[in-house]
Motif scaffolding. Structure first.
Motif, PDB file in Angstrom:
ATOM      1  N   ILE A 215       1.126  -1.141   0.013  1.00  0.00           N
ATOM      2  CA  ILE A 215      -0.352   0.498  -0.271  1.00  0.00           C
ATOM      3  C   ILE A 215       1.095   1.361   0.353  1.00  0.00           C
ATOM      4  CG2 ILE A 215      -1.535   1.024   1.753  1.00  0.00           C
ATOM      5  CD1 ILE A 215      -2.017  -1.008   2.180  1.00  0.00           C
ATOM      6  N   THR A 216       0.926   2.072  -0.591  1.00  0.00           N
ATOM      7  CA  THR A 216       2.210   3.228  -1.147  1.00  0.00           C
ATOM      8  C   THR A 216       1.174   4.339  -1.909  1.00  0.00           C
ATOM      9  OG1 THR A 216       3.666   3.949  -2.000  1.00  0.00           O
ATOM     10  CG2 THR A 216       2.248   2.545  -3.445  1.00  0.00           C
ATOM     11  N   HIS A 217       1.637   5.299  -1.935  1.00  0.00           N
ATOM     12  CA  HIS A 217       1.324   6.670  -2.396  1.00  0.00           C
ATOM     13  C   HIS A 217       2.874   7.267  -3.442  1.00  0.00           C
ATOM     14  CE1 HIS A 217       3.820   8.545   0.726  1.00  0.00           C
ATOM     15  NE2 HIS A 217       3.200   9.000  -0.017  1.00  0.00           N
ATOM     16  N   ASP A 218       3.126   5.776  -3.406  1.00  0.00           N
ATOM     17  CA  ASP A 218       4.929   6.246  -4.323  1.00  0.00           C
ATOM     18  C   ASP A 218       4.718   5.876  -5.343  1.00  0.00           C
ATOM     19  OD1 ASP A 218       7.327   6.546  -5.110  1.00  0.00           O
ATOM     20  OD2 ASP A 218       8.299   6.986  -3.559  1.00  0.00           O
ATOM     21  N   LEU A 219       4.251   6.903  -6.816  1.00  0.00           N
ATOM     22  CA  LEU A 219       3.962   5.339  -7.522  1.00  0.00           C
ATOM     23  C   LEU A 219       4.962   4.857  -8.301  1.00  0.00           C
ATOM     24  CD1 LEU A 219       1.270   8.125  -9.169  1.00  0.00           C
ATOM     25  CD2 LEU A 219       0.723   5.474  -8.405  1.00  0.00           C
ATOM     26  N   GLY A 220       5.793   5.250  -8.493  1.00  0.00           N
ATOM     27  CA  GLY A 220       7.617   5.239  -8.572  1.00  0.00           C
ATOM     28  C   GLY A 220       7.668   3.773  -8.106  1.00  0.00           C
ATOM     29  N   LEU A 221       7.888   3.801  -6.697  1.00  0.00           N
ATOM     30  CA  LEU A 221       7.742   2.714  -5.918  1.00  0.00           C
ATOM     31  C   LEU A 221       6.809   1.543  -6.596  1.00  0.00           C
ATOM     32  CD1 LEU A 221       8.202   2.202  -2.614  1.00  0.00           C
ATOM     33  CD2 LEU A 221       6.610   1.197  -3.153  1.00  0.00           C
ATOM     34  N   ALA A 257      -4.313  11.220 -13.140  1.00  0.00           N
ATOM     35  CA  ALA A 257      -4.269  12.214 -12.960  1.00  0.00           C
ATOM     36  C   ALA A 257      -3.237  12.847 -11.532  1.00  0.00           C
ATOM     37  CB  ALA A 257      -6.200  12.805 -11.612  1.00  0.00           C
ATOM     38  N   LEU A 258      -3.375  11.112 -10.938  1.00  0.00           N
ATOM     39  CA  LEU A 258      -2.543  10.585  -9.892  1.00  0.00           C
ATOM     40  C   LEU A 258      -1.033  10.389 -10.803  1.00  0.00           C
ATOM     41  CD1 LEU A 258      -3.597   7.676  -8.320  1.00  0.00           C
ATOM     42  CD2 LEU A 258      -2.699   9.820  -7.373  1.00  0.00           C
ATOM     43  N   VAL A 259      -0.990   9.934 -12.452  1.00  0.00           N
ATOM     44  CA  VAL A 259      -0.098   9.749 -12.315  1.00  0.00           C
ATOM     45  C   VAL A 259       0.694  11.627 -12.860  1.00  0.00           C
ATOM     46  CG1 VAL A 259       1.540   9.107 -15.099  1.00  0.00           C
ATOM     47  CG2 VAL A 259      -0.240   7.532 -13.672  1.00  0.00           C
ATOM     48  N   ALA A 481       4.143  11.639   4.415  1.00  0.00           N
ATOM     49  CA  ALA A 481       3.177  10.864   4.521  1.00  0.00           C
ATOM     50  C   ALA A 481       1.653  10.997   3.471  1.00  0.00           C
ATOM     51  CB  ALA A 481       1.790  11.285   5.912  1.00  0.00           C
ATOM     52  N   LEU A 482       2.142  11.703   2.483  1.00  0.00           N
ATOM     53  CA  LEU A 482       0.632  12.559   2.083  1.00  0.00           C
ATOM     54  C   LEU A 482       0.662  11.505   0.308  1.00  0.00           C
ATOM     55  CD1 LEU A 482       1.346  16.432   2.134  1.00  0.00           C
ATOM     56  CD2 LEU A 482      -0.063  14.220   3.367  1.00  0.00           C
ATOM     57  N   ASP A 483      -0.283  11.456  -0.090  1.00  0.00           N
ATOM     58  CA  ASP A 483      -0.333  10.751  -1.223  1.00  0.00           C
ATOM     59  C   ASP A 483      -0.199  12.066  -2.790  1.00  0.00           C
ATOM     60  OD1 ASP A 483      -3.235  12.074  -2.854  1.00  0.00           O
ATOM     61  OD2 ASP A 483      -3.858  11.518  -0.219  1.00  0.00           O
ATOM     62  N   VAL A 484       0.258  11.877  -3.991  1.00  0.00           N
ATOM     63  CA  VAL A 484       0.786  11.989  -4.609  1.00  0.00           C
ATOM     64  C   VAL A 484      -0.287  13.300  -5.063  1.00  0.00           C
ATOM     65  CG1 VAL A 484       2.329  10.612  -6.021  1.00  0.00           C
ATOM     66  CG2 VAL A 484      -0.384  10.781  -6.925  1.00  0.00           C
ATOM     67  N   LEU A 485      -1.693  13.612  -5.224  1.00  0.00           N
ATOM     68  CA  LEU A 485      -2.413  14.700  -5.402  1.00  0.00           C
ATOM     69  C   LEU A 485      -2.126  15.379  -3.933  1.00  0.00           C
ATOM     70  CD1 LEU A 485      -5.153  12.306  -7.059  1.00  0.00           C
ATOM     71  CD2 LEU A 485      -3.742  13.644  -8.238  1.00  0.00           C
ATOM     72  N   VAL A 486      -2.471  15.417  -3.359  1.00  0.00           N
ATOM     73  CA  VAL A 486      -2.332  16.848  -2.306  1.00  0.00           C
ATOM     74  C   VAL A 486      -0.836  16.513  -1.853  1.00  0.00           C
ATOM     75  CG1 VAL A 486      -2.864  16.821   0.599  1.00  0.00           C
ATOM     76  CG2 VAL A 486      -4.048  14.572  -1.003  1.00  0.00           C
ATOM     77  N   GLU A 561       9.181   4.838 -18.125  1.00  0.00           N
ATOM     78  CA  GLU A 561       8.492   5.806 -19.052  1.00  0.00           C
ATOM     79  C   GLU A 561       7.120   5.984 -18.401  1.00  0.00           C
ATOM     80  OE1 GLU A 561       9.350   7.189 -21.772  1.00  0.00           O
ATOM     81  OE2 GLU A 561      11.335   6.339 -21.212  1.00  0.00           O
ATOM     82  N   ILE A 562       6.698   6.830 -18.359  1.00  0.00           N
ATOM     83  CA  ILE A 562       5.862   7.412 -17.438  1.00  0.00           C
ATOM     84  C   ILE A 562       4.504   8.610 -18.109  1.00  0.00           C
ATOM     85  CG2 ILE A 562       4.417   8.719 -14.700  1.00  0.00           C
ATOM     86  CD1 ILE A 562       5.692   6.585 -14.131  1.00  0.00           C
ATOM     87  N   TYR A 563       3.349   8.282 -18.219  1.00  0.00           N
ATOM     88  CA  TYR A 563       2.356   9.309 -19.694  1.00  0.00           C
ATOM     89  C   TYR A 563       2.381   9.972 -18.587  1.00  0.00           C
ATOM     90  CZ  TYR A 563      -2.387  10.783 -20.262  1.00  0.00           C
ATOM     91  OH  TYR A 563      -3.298  11.334 -20.067  1.00  0.00           O
ATOM     92  N   ASP A 564       2.408  10.763 -19.784  1.00  0.00           N
ATOM     93  CA  ASP A 564       2.515  12.465 -19.757  1.00  0.00           C
ATOM     94  C   ASP A 564       1.458  12.973 -20.609  1.00  0.00           C
ATOM     95  OD1 ASP A 564       2.571  15.430 -19.040  1.00  0.00           O
ATOM     96  OD2 ASP A 564       5.279  14.774 -19.737  1.00  0.00           O
ATOM     97  N   GLU A 565       0.136  13.692 -20.664  1.00  0.00           N
ATOM     98  CA  GLU A 565      -0.612  13.672 -21.690  1.00  0.00           C
ATOM     99  C   GLU A 565       0.215  15.783 -21.811  1.00  0.00           C
ATOM    100  OE1 GLU A 565      -5.696  13.908 -22.329  1.00  0.00           O
ATOM    101  OE2 GLU A 565      -4.728  15.040 -20.321  1.00  0.00           O
TER     102      GLU A 565
END
Length: 571
Positions: A215-221, A257-259, A481-486, A561-565
């Motif tokens: 369980i994580t808010h770190d998308l890279g991880l 939005a998260l990415v 302690a915060l998720d990426v959006l916050v 490689e991460i999505y970037d609109e």
């Protein structure tokens, strides 16, 4: 055609409710996921999305006011919903290990670390009284703790935040469980230790066939360590699939939005006006402030430094040792007025010790500190009261830094009341304004910290720090302690506030991607000493010290490689 592995943990159509004074609250709705033996599955999503609640429901550790209202949870084919508590106890710890999120509230403050690890080993028959000490040292070493035999004799308050988290990891991994539920297992750790821990979990998965629910808010991880991703939003699973595919080509708007909100070391310094809590009201102010800041750039040298540290040293006497332990040695740095200086380094490198000396929470052994030209070490009682208003902290741990007996409204109002700022009506208005700034609804003012997620608690702590409109914020891991959006929201808010109010920040973090976004200057600490100090641009594009290069190379997901609109939005 390869055979589909049998799920070790299978959750189907799970619904979890909480009874509150305002009625039943649905925390998880119709959630389904499965984890196979030897597989790592990551659940990502913002604070309050239901990630931790889903995991706690799986092992029967919901709070007393929580219940599984419908759905099924199967572990190795056996139904856990409705299972008697005595049978669940035989599964928890031995077959399903847990690394909880908060290291302070999950370690007994009056019991030695080694004793707490030993308890788990003895209860589950993984050691005997004769060999338990050896097993404890092995478990602590596996979790990345140096000098494990000595550390086992210490108490939690003698550990840094990262070291406490590693002790929890040692407890969770001690029995070599078939399934490890890791709830933000590395949120308090620097990137190098983070990699050590994650490598250890990876070896366990490979050698023992252990499954991992991360369980994580770190998308890279999550992208680097998990084969499968589950994205949760407002209690529902909105997208699931292979990790790399999902992050490169997300389908759901929330996942996109998260990415896009995830920080990156390739990003540029955040500029004011990039975010506004109420855009129509704040965008104009931020734009004007940015223009004023640009106009005054040529005279930046005239503004001087708000903080100057010279040869600052903190030494501790250690029982049984003749030599002192230096938590910080000869630290010399400046914080220019209206700028952000970040201190980065591993857990135990002296970052927090330096900050606590500046805040006058601990006294330095030697050296000098000045704030706005005043000698911080020799402040009068009246000057100290003024100093406390002009310098405010945001601490690392949102669980222990908030009074559990106070409502959120009272917590945020407390500095205003203490320093007699305005009447009750003015204070109430200021509290509501602060809640808006940190993106918390006014309805939370009547809640208590125990009713909030970790990220929500940290936002309350940030609101409290801003209450007195200080000149300097000392931020010790303020968004860990915060998720990426916050996280993105808070960092952009800090950038706006700095431009509007001329705030200065001393920003301590182990997250280099966050430091890249927020800092003008970066100081790198190792073993209590400064090893590199330069502008943020120079440190990230041309690091000189081998340790700095190692830190940058350890960032999880750095090569993905991460999505970037939108090319203007940092991925």
């Amino acid at each position: 055609m390869s055979e589909i592995p049998r799920p070790l943990l299978e959750i189907r159509n799970l619904a979890v409710d909480f009874r509150t004074t305002y009625g039943n609250v649905s925390a998880v709705q119709d959630a389904s996921l499965s984890v196979a033996e030897g597989q790592t599955l990551a659940i990502v999503g913002e604070s309050g999305s239901g990630k931790s609640t889903t995991a706690m429901a799986a092992i029967g550790l919901l709070p007393r006011n929580g219940r599984v209202s419908s759905g099924s949870i199967l572990f190795d084919g056996e139904e856990l919903v409705g299972m008697p508590e005595h049978r669940l106890r035989r599964i928890r710890g031995r077959q399903i290990g847990l690394v909880p999120q908060d290291p302070m509230s999950n370690l007994n403050p009056v019991t030695r670390i080694g004793t707490q690890v030993a308890e788990t080993l003895l209860v589950h028959g993984m050691a005997t009284s004769r060999n338990v000490d050896v097993k404890v040292v092995e478990a602590l070493e596996a979790a990345g703790l140096p000098d494990a035999a000595e550390r086992a004799k210490q108490y939690p308050h003698e550990f840094s935040g990262g070291m406490r988290q590693r002790a929890l990891i040692a407890i969770g991994m001690a029995c070599r469980p078939r399934l490890l539920i890791a709830d933000e297992p590395t949120s308090a750790l620097d990137v190098t230790v983070q990699r050590t821990i994650l490598d250890q979990i990876g070896r366990m998965t490979e050698e023992l066939g252990t499954a991992v629910l991360l369980i994580t808010h770190d998308l890279g991880l999550a992208a680097e360590r998990a084969e499968q991703l589950v994205v949760m939003h407002r209690g529902k699973v909105v997208e699931t699939g292979p990790a790399a595919q999902l992050l490169e080509d997300p389908q759901h708007p929330y996942t996109r939005a998260l990415v896009k909100a995830a920080p990156s070391v390739a990003a540029v310094r955040l500029q004011p006006g990039a975010f506004a809590a109420s855009p129509d009201e704040r965008a104009r102010h931020a734009e004007e402030a940015f223009a004023a800041k640009a106009d005054s750039a040529s005279t930046a040298e005239d503004t001087g430094n708000i903080v100057e540290l010279r040869d600052l040293t903190k030494a501790y006497k250690i029982r049984g040792r003749s030599e002192d332990f230096y938590a910080a040695r000869n630290i010399t740095l400046d914080v220019p007025r209206g700028r952000t200086v970040a201190i980065v380094g591993e857990s135990g490198s002296g970052k927090t010790t330096t900050a606590r000396m500046l805040l006058k929470l601990i006294e330095p052994t030697s050296g000098s500190m000045t704030f706005d030209g005043m000698d911080v070490a020799n402040l009068s009682k009246e000057q100290l009261r003024d100093f406390r208003q002009r310098v405010q902290p945001v601490f690392q741990d949102p669980y222990s830094s908030l009074n559990p007996m106070f409502t959120v409204g009272r917590i945020v109002e407390e500095p205003l009341s203490t320093y007699k700022r305005g009447d009750s009506r003015a204070r109430a208005a200021r509290v509501r304004e602060l809640m808006d700034q940190v993106a918390l609804p006014h309805s939370m003012l009547r809640r208590y910290p125990s009713e909030l997620s970790g990220g929500q608690r940290q936002r309350v702590a940030i609101a409290r720090a801003l209450a007195l409109k200080p000149e300097l914020l000392v931020c010790d891991e303020p968004v860990s302690a915060l998720d990426v959006l916050v996280q993105a929201q808070i960092l952009k808010l800090l950038a706006d506030l700095q431009a509007e109010l001329g705030l200065s920040y001393l920003f301590i973090s182990h997250d280099l991607a966050v430091v890249r976004l927020i800092s003008d200057y970066v100081c790198v600490m190792k073993d209590g000493e400064l090893v590199e100090a330069a502008s943020s641009e120079e440190v990230f594009t041309n690091p000189r010290h081998p340790y700095t290069r190692r830190l940058l190379a350890s960032i999880p997901g750095n090569e993905l490689e991460i999505y970037d609109e939108d090319p203007d939005i940092a991925s």
